[in-house]
Design a protein around this motif. Structure first.
Motif, PDB file in Angstrom:
ATOM      1  N   UNK A   1       0.819  -1.077   0.177  1.00  0.00           N
ATOM      2  CA  UNK A   1      -0.057   0.085  -0.131  1.00  0.00           C
ATOM      3  C   UNK A   1       1.055   1.108   0.130  1.00  0.00           C
ATOM      4  N   UNK A   2       0.568   2.363  -0.650  1.00  0.00           N
ATOM      5  CA  UNK A   2       1.089   3.554  -0.726  1.00  0.00           C
ATOM      6  C   UNK A   2       0.290   4.460   0.211  1.00  0.00           C
ATOM      7  N   UNK A   3       0.683   5.067   1.503  1.00  0.00           N
ATOM      8  CA  UNK A   3      -0.067   5.777   2.174  1.00  0.00           C
ATOM      9  C   UNK A   3       0.430   7.208   2.038  1.00  0.00           C
ATOM     10  N   UNK A   4      -0.511   8.216   1.753  1.00  0.00           N
ATOM     11  CA  UNK A   4      -0.120   9.558   1.880  1.00  0.00           C
ATOM     12  C   UNK A   4      -0.426   9.960   3.329  1.00  0.00           C
ATOM     13  N   UNK A   5       0.200  11.333   3.461  1.00  0.00           N
ATOM     14  CA  UNK A   5      -0.011  11.829   5.034  1.00  0.00           C
ATOM     15  C   UNK A   5      -0.306  13.256   4.732  1.00  0.00           C
ATOM     16  N   UNK A   6      -1.710  13.374   4.335  1.00  0.00           N
ATOM     17  CA  UNK A   6      -2.360  14.972   4.416  1.00  0.00           C
ATOM     18  C   UNK A   6      -1.864  15.714   5.565  1.00  0.00           C
ATOM     19  N   UNK A   7      -2.066  16.942   5.432  1.00  0.00           N
ATOM     20  CA  UNK A   7      -1.589  18.120   6.335  1.00  0.00           C
ATOM     21  C   UNK A   7      -2.529  17.904   7.565  1.00  0.00           C
ATOM     22  N   UNK A   8      -3.879  17.542   7.293  1.00  0.00           N
ATOM     23  CA  UNK A   8      -4.723  17.586   8.301  1.00  0.00           C
ATOM     24  C   UNK A   8      -4.669  16.268   9.285  1.00  0.00           C
ATOM     25  N   UNK A   9      -3.778  15.302   8.979  1.00  0.00           N
ATOM     26  CA  UNK A   9      -3.943  13.905   9.863  1.00  0.00           C
ATOM     27  C   UNK A   9      -3.379  14.159  11.252  1.00  0.00           C
ATOM     28  N   UNK A  10      -3.740  14.141  12.067  1.00  0.00           N
ATOM     29  CA  UNK A  10      -3.419  14.272  13.520  1.00  0.00           C
ATOM     30  C   UNK A  10      -2.770  12.903  14.139  1.00  0.00           C
ATOM     31  N   UNK A  11      -1.733  13.261  14.850  1.00  0.00           N
ATOM     32  CA  UNK A  11      -0.765  12.165  15.436  1.00  0.00           C
ATOM     33  C   UNK A  11      -1.022  12.290  16.861  1.00  0.00           C
ATOM     34  N   UNK A  12      -1.524  11.107  17.314  1.00  0.00           N
ATOM     35  CA  UNK A  12      -1.563  10.921  18.957  1.00  0.00           C
ATOM     36  C   UNK A  12      -0.956  10.118  19.558  1.00  0.00           C
ATOM     37  N   UNK A  13      -0.448  10.136  20.968  1.00  0.00           N
ATOM     38  CA  UNK A  13       0.433   9.416  21.624  1.00  0.00           C
ATOM     39  C   UNK A  13      -0.551   8.544  22.663  1.00  0.00           C
ATOM     40  N   UNK A  14      -0.704   6.947  22.839  1.00  0.00           N
ATOM     41  CA  UNK A  14      -1.644   6.400  23.417  1.00  0.00           C
ATOM     42  C   UNK A  14      -0.740   5.393  24.288  1.00  0.00           C
TER      43      UNK A  14
END
Length: 111
Positions: free
Chosen positions: A17-30
């Motif tokens: 799979x080729x994932x893109x990372x748009x600017x509006x994606x939020x990274x979280x810590x869990x």
């Protein structure tokens, strides 16, 4: 900072799979997760434990998956953890054991 690993593909397609990372994606810590399943789907909730009460978790994200995708996620996690443990050694899942292990390691640096 730790080195980023390449994602393990979870697709049944013929290629990665080729994932893109748009600017509006939020990274979280869990540091906590809970899984609930029905006959149709799987819900994974991710959160952060409260420092003052480790039994309280603030939910940061929840993700619904089909059961087949949940199984592919489990397989991908199993392969990824096995590869990391083969390289770095066993990952201790018990917090008390991790704490005791870190206390028993010799200190390094200028003492």
């Amino acid at each position: 900072m730790s080195e980023q690993q390449s994602p393990v593909p979870m697709s049944v397609s013929s290629g990665p799979l080729e994932f893109s990372l748009p600017d509006d994606v939020t990274t979280i810590y869990a540091n906590a997760a809970a899984v609930t399943m029905s006959s149709e789907d799987c819900l994974i909730m991710f959160g952060v434990r409260s420092p003052s009460d480790p039994n309280k978790v603030s939910t940061k994200a929840h993700i619904y998956l089909t059961l087949s995708h949940a199984k592919r996620l489990q397989q991908a996690l199993t392969r990824t953890v096995a590869a990391i443990e083969a390289n770095l050694g066993p990952i201790e899942v018990d917090p008390a054991a991790r704490y005791n292990e870190s206390q028993s390691k010799p200190k390094t640096g200028n003492s």
